[in-house]
Design a protein around this motif. Sequence first.
Motif, PDB file in Angstrom:
ATOM      1  N   HIS A 101       0.813  -1.217   0.000  1.00  0.00           N
ATOM      2  CA  HIS A 101       0.000   0.000   0.000  1.00  0.00           C
ATOM      3  C   HIS A 101       0.842   1.261   0.000  1.00  0.00           C
ATOM      4  O   HIS A 101       0.325   2.359  -0.043  1.00  0.00           O
ATOM      5  CB  HIS A 101      -0.923   0.025   1.220  1.00  0.00           C
ATOM      6  N   LYS A 102       2.131   1.087   0.162  1.00  0.00           N
ATOM      7  CA  LYS A 102       2.976   2.267   0.043  1.00  0.00           C
ATOM      8  C   LYS A 102       4.381   1.891  -0.403  1.00  0.00           C
ATOM      9  O   LYS A 102       4.872   0.798  -0.139  1.00  0.00           O
ATOM     10  CB  LYS A 102       3.011   3.076   1.350  1.00  0.00           C
ATOM     11  N   ILE A 103       5.009   2.857  -1.056  1.00  0.00           N
ATOM     12  CA  ILE A 103       6.352   2.654  -1.558  1.00  0.00           C
ATOM     13  C   ILE A 103       7.289   2.191  -0.456  1.00  0.00           C
ATOM     14  O   ILE A 103       8.074   1.265  -0.623  1.00  0.00           O
ATOM     15  CB  ILE A 103       6.885   3.976  -2.147  1.00  0.00           C
ATOM     16  N   GLU A 105       6.936   0.498   2.065  1.00  0.00           N
ATOM     17  CA  GLU A 105       6.880  -0.917   2.426  1.00  0.00           C
ATOM     18  C   GLU A 105       7.721  -1.743   1.472  1.00  0.00           C
ATOM     19  O   GLU A 105       8.431  -2.663   1.896  1.00  0.00           O
ATOM     20  CB  GLU A 105       5.432  -1.417   2.376  1.00  0.00           C
ATOM     21  N   VAL A 152       3.754  17.369   2.820  1.00  0.00           N
ATOM     22  CA  VAL A 152       3.791  16.501   1.646  1.00  0.00           C
ATOM     23  C   VAL A 152       4.693  17.123   0.596  1.00  0.00           C
ATOM     24  O   VAL A 152       4.652  18.338   0.381  1.00  0.00           O
ATOM     25  CB  VAL A 152       2.379  16.302   1.052  1.00  0.00           C
ATOM     26  N   GLY A 156       5.909  12.720  -3.339  1.00  0.00           N
ATOM     27  CA  GLY A 156       5.034  11.808  -2.629  1.00  0.00           C
ATOM     28  C   GLY A 156       5.465  11.474  -1.210  1.00  0.00           C
ATOM     29  O   GLY A 156       4.865  10.636  -0.562  1.00  0.00           O
ATOM     30  N   VAL A 158       5.705  11.868   2.645  1.00  0.00           N
ATOM     31  CA  VAL A 158       4.862  12.444   3.668  1.00  0.00           C
ATOM     32  C   VAL A 158       5.611  12.401   4.984  1.00  0.00           C
ATOM     33  O   VAL A 158       6.184  11.384   5.345  1.00  0.00           O
ATOM     34  CB  VAL A 158       3.556  11.645   3.820  1.00  0.00           C
ATOM     35  N   ASN A 160       5.150  13.552   9.108  1.00  0.00           N
ATOM     36  CA  ASN A 160       4.189  14.124  10.033  1.00  0.00           C
ATOM     37  C   ASN A 160       4.693  14.055  11.462  1.00  0.00           C
ATOM     38  O   ASN A 160       5.631  13.335  11.775  1.00  0.00           O
ATOM     39  CB  ASN A 160       2.864  13.400   9.926  1.00  0.00           C
ATOM     40  N   TYR A 339       3.992  -0.753  -9.560  1.00  0.00           N
ATOM     41  CA  TYR A 339       3.296  -0.084  -8.465  1.00  0.00           C
ATOM     42  C   TYR A 339       2.816   1.290  -8.899  1.00  0.00           C
ATOM     43  O   TYR A 339       1.653   1.635  -8.747  1.00  0.00           O
ATOM     44  CB  TYR A 339       4.223   0.027  -7.253  1.00  0.00           C
ATOM     45  N   PHE A 342       0.026   1.203 -11.375  1.00  0.00           N
ATOM     46  CA  PHE A 342      -1.272   0.879 -10.794  1.00  0.00           C
ATOM     47  C   PHE A 342      -1.921   2.112 -10.166  1.00  0.00           C
ATOM     48  O   PHE A 342      -3.078   2.419 -10.408  1.00  0.00           O
ATOM     49  CB  PHE A 342      -1.112  -0.222  -9.755  1.00  0.00           C
ATOM     50  N   TYR A 343      -1.130   2.843  -9.386  1.00  0.00           N
ATOM     51  CA  TYR A 343      -1.724   3.957  -8.667  1.00  0.00           C
ATOM     52  C   TYR A 343      -1.850   5.214  -9.514  1.00  0.00           C
ATOM     53  O   TYR A 343      -2.667   6.076  -9.239  1.00  0.00           O
ATOM     54  CB  TYR A 343      -0.939   4.239  -7.381  1.00  0.00           C
ATOM     55  N   ASP A 344      -1.005   5.314 -10.533  1.00  0.00           N
ATOM     56  CA  ASP A 344      -1.134   6.480 -11.410  1.00  0.00           C
ATOM     57  C   ASP A 344      -2.219   6.265 -12.439  1.00  0.00           C
ATOM     58  O   ASP A 344      -2.594   7.179 -13.152  1.00  0.00           O
ATOM     59  CB  ASP A 344       0.194   6.734 -12.162  1.00  0.00           C
ATOM     60  N   GLU A 345      -2.709   5.036 -12.479  1.00  0.00           N
ATOM     61  CA  GLU A 345      -3.706   4.659 -13.493  1.00  0.00           C
ATOM     62  C   GLU A 345      -3.034   4.559 -14.828  1.00  0.00           C
ATOM     63  O   GLU A 345      -2.494   5.508 -15.373  1.00  0.00           O
ATOM     64  CB  GLU A 345      -4.827   5.707 -13.582  1.00  0.00           C
TER      65      GLU A 345
ATOM     66  N   ARG B 145      -3.184  10.751  -4.918  1.00  0.00           N
ATOM     67  CA  ARG B 145      -3.520   9.353  -4.670  1.00  0.00           C
ATOM     68  C   ARG B 145      -3.135   8.885  -3.282  1.00  0.00           C
ATOM     69  O   ARG B 145      -2.966   7.716  -3.038  1.00  0.00           O
ATOM     70  CB  ARG B 145      -2.797   8.451  -5.690  1.00  0.00           C
ATOM     71  N   GLN B 146      -2.957   9.838  -2.386  1.00  0.00           N
ATOM     72  CA  GLN B 146      -2.501   9.436  -1.061  1.00  0.00           C
ATOM     73  C   GLN B 146      -3.498   9.823   0.013  1.00  0.00           C
ATOM     74  O   GLN B 146      -4.105  10.879  -0.045  1.00  0.00           O
ATOM     75  CB  GLN B 146      -1.165  10.096  -0.742  1.00  0.00           C
ATOM     76  N   MET B 148      -4.017   9.667   4.386  1.00  0.00           N
ATOM     77  CA  MET B 148      -3.459   9.317   5.679  1.00  0.00           C
ATOM     78  C   MET B 148      -4.593   8.914   6.613  1.00  0.00           C
ATOM     79  O   MET B 148      -5.596   9.621   6.717  1.00  0.00           O
ATOM     80  CB  MET B 148      -2.690  10.488   6.287  1.00  0.00           C
ATOM     81  N   THR B 162       0.227   6.272   6.176  1.00  0.00           N
ATOM     82  CA  THR B 162      -0.096   6.808   4.862  1.00  0.00           C
ATOM     83  C   THR B 162      -0.194   5.667   3.872  1.00  0.00           C
ATOM     84  O   THR B 162       0.550   4.713   3.971  1.00  0.00           O
ATOM     85  CB  THR B 162       1.008   7.769   4.400  1.00  0.00           C
ATOM     86  N   PHE B 163      -1.116   5.770   2.959  1.00  0.00           N
ATOM     87  CA  PHE B 163      -1.184   4.723   1.945  1.00  0.00           C
ATOM     88  C   PHE B 163      -1.704   5.275   0.636  1.00  0.00           C
ATOM     89  O   PHE B 163      -2.317   6.333   0.586  1.00  0.00           O
ATOM     90  CB  PHE B 163      -2.028   3.545   2.430  1.00  0.00           C
ATOM     91  N   ASP B 164      -1.408   4.540  -0.405  1.00  0.00           N
ATOM     92  CA  ASP B 164      -1.818   4.957  -1.739  1.00  0.00           C
ATOM     93  C   ASP B 164      -3.131   4.286  -2.104  1.00  0.00           C
ATOM     94  O   ASP B 164      -3.401   3.160  -1.714  1.00  0.00           O
ATOM     95  CB  ASP B 164      -0.751   4.543  -2.759  1.00  0.00           C
ATOM     96  N   VAL B 165      -3.959   5.002  -2.848  1.00  0.00           N
ATOM     97  CA  VAL B 165      -5.198   4.401  -3.318  1.00  0.00           C
ATOM     98  C   VAL B 165      -5.265   4.505  -4.830  1.00  0.00           C
ATOM     99  O   VAL B 165      -4.767   5.461  -5.418  1.00  0.00           O
ATOM    100  CB  VAL B 165      -6.429   5.098  -2.712  1.00  0.00           C
ATOM    101  N   ALA B 166      -5.873   3.524  -5.412  1.00  0.00           N
ATOM    102  CA  ALA B 166      -6.004   3.521  -6.865  1.00  0.00           C
ATOM    103  C   ALA B 166      -7.295   4.227  -7.253  1.00  0.00           C
ATOM    104  O   ALA B 166      -8.253   4.262  -6.489  1.00  0.00           O
ATOM    105  CB  ALA B 166      -6.032   2.093  -7.392  1.00  0.00           C
TER     106      ALA B 166
END
Lengths: 345, 345
Positions: A101-103, A105, A152, A156, A158, A160, A339, A342-345, B145-146, B148, B162-166
């Motif tokens: 779900h994230k880079i 990882e 941010v 990309g 993040v 916090n 990856y 997928f997320y950039d479409e 696409r992010q 939190m 944080t996670f990415d969504v499609a």
Amino acid sequence: MLSERQMMILRAVVRDFTNTGVPVGSKALAKQLPIHVSSATIRNEMAALEEQGLIKKTHSSSGRIPSVEGYRYYVDHLVKPDPLRPNDIDVIQSSLGGDFHKIDEIISQSATILSNLTSYTAFTLKPELKDSRLSGFRLVPLGKRQIMAILVTDSGDVENQTFDVAGDVDGEQLEAVVRLINDQLVGLTLPEVLRKLQADIPAKIAHYLQSPQGFLDIFGDVLTRAAQERFYVGGRLNLLNFSQDSDVDSLKSLYSLIDKTDDIASVLGQPSDKISVRIGNEMTNDALRNFSLITATYDVDQHGQGMIAILGPTRMPYSRMLGIVGAFREELAKKLLDYYRFYDE
Amino acid sequence: MLSERQMMILRAVVRDFTNTGVPVGSKALAKQLPIHVSSATIRNEMAALEEQGLIKKTHSSSGRIPSVEGYRYYVDHLVKPDPLRPNDIDVIQSSLGGDFHKIDEIISQSATILSNLTSYTAFTLKPELKDSRLSGFRLVPLGKRQIMAILVTDSGDVENQTFDVAGDVDGEQLEAVVRLINDQLVGLTLPEVLRKLQADIPAKIAHYLQSPQGFLDIFGDVLTRAAQERFYVGGRLNLLNFSQDSDVDSLKSLYSLIDKTDDIASVLGQPSDKISVRIGNEMTNDALRNFSLITATYDVDQHGQGMIAILGPTRMPYSRMLGIVGAFREELAKKLLDYYRFYDE
DNA sequence: TCTTAGCACTTGATTAGTTTGAGTGCTAAA
DNA sequence: TTTAGCACTCAAACTAATCAAGTGCTAAGA
């Protein structure tokens, strides 16, 4: 200039020594070499190699071990990366195969995989754009007295930080500050932001907050953290395997080196497209005297360039390590492209 | 039952051995003890102490060292905590004196201070309410696409991810989910939330999201992280000082123990109001055979109870360590009370 | 000129034997 | 009950002897 035969001998010395850890003598070599020559001949050739500083003795009548220069020659001219073992391929495939779900990882997992494959210590850096820019800043009120600051960047990242605030929070004031930050600073590179933060921002913020210092501390903190290169380490403990005669002190300085975030760039060195090998005292850092570092970059197209590295004893099997690093950088780049796609479409 | 004199001797043996690391013999003791007796008498007394299993020999004609039972007796009946050295007081004051913006900074700093004072490894846990409850959950969209996810508990813990969504994110859908979570789950303890998450929540969420699994993963992840006790470690590397004859394996298992978050509770054990000392094999874990663990709780009134601990070799100067731990728990509680008072107004 | 057999020599590792010193248990006398 | 004295034990430090692996060098052979 080395003769064909001398190269053959040097290669054999390095290979033997990296495998067994025992200095290699002329007799053993004579038995093992593809050409048929006597041990006396080998001794002569070895003397020549020693003359050139490529191999050396541990004591006056011992077998030879490669010198740093010898390793260097071997790595530059003689080594051929091993192909991956089938088992290694399985490990990579299955460890990198899952859903992420994230880079971060993926990158962190990569460090673990690399350290498992090599049984050394591995480092990974995520792909970075040269100068990432601030793309947004928020303050999210959480509870009665808690606020989270979120920063941010356009690559990309993040960053916090949660912190406590005294007294009642004035929502409007906060909004004003956030708007100010976003208006003035978005689009700038992080170092630029940091500079402005010390220059004209404080005065402007003072309009909205009665005690701006607390806020500036927080913002500065998140900002510097975001500007720092984050890296992941796998197989930390493997360093323990190579602490000769339990030299606690050098081990300690090694670990502090690894844990100090700000030094990692200086350790890993400049990125280069080729796979780079640095051996023993070729690295300036004294704690690394008995280690070698293999670094490689990987490209993820427009998403920038990342880095992987492994750190092991000078006497490591370079051919195998180079094979692993070379193959893994490709796999990782592929995975990341997937990856992003997928997320950039 | 021990005589006055036997106690005196046991105390001297422990003190001497913890200071020098050398088994202590009858002659040295005779010279050192406040009463005047011959070494032969001491030998007799020592034989009696050995009979009772409080001290032992390393070989048939060596001086004596304390057994685990001996340390136990010493700690339970003989030791008197040392008062802090002036220098130690300075260190605590200055390290804990600064301004902090979050509890965790204080707690983490405390681990560092404790490890500095003791030159061992220190652990700190922040004050926890028995059963902290979910007090809020948010989803903050960050970039294209992010997202939190932020989870807050009523004890003030914040956990985020944080996670990415499609695909495009539907803001309304997100809001609906967040509202659902907050409506249904706020006020429950974290384990209860976790249970519900596996039971009826998925069905309800399915109304709003077409692919709820991703969301459930994230939420579950943040939740389990929040439910885990977080602890800080200071002076990790100090463990290296006590690895006898570089026993790499036990050192490795020790480090994995320390780094595995979920095991820490089992290592530190049940909180108790007194300062607790566990010695060598009194701890079930085999990797700790040659270590002792001193733990102490500290109270911050209605904000719950926290814990500090130090881990060092069995042969540690207990009087000094108990003094440090005892004093530090007070200082820390005081500091935290101040902190809460400031932010609670 | 290159290769090789042979030999004297060096060195770290291993083993066995010696010495030293700190410490013990026991006995017998105070 | 305490203590002086003595025989005994053991780890540690040191010495000497042996072993095995390896070297450099020389002189003869291809």
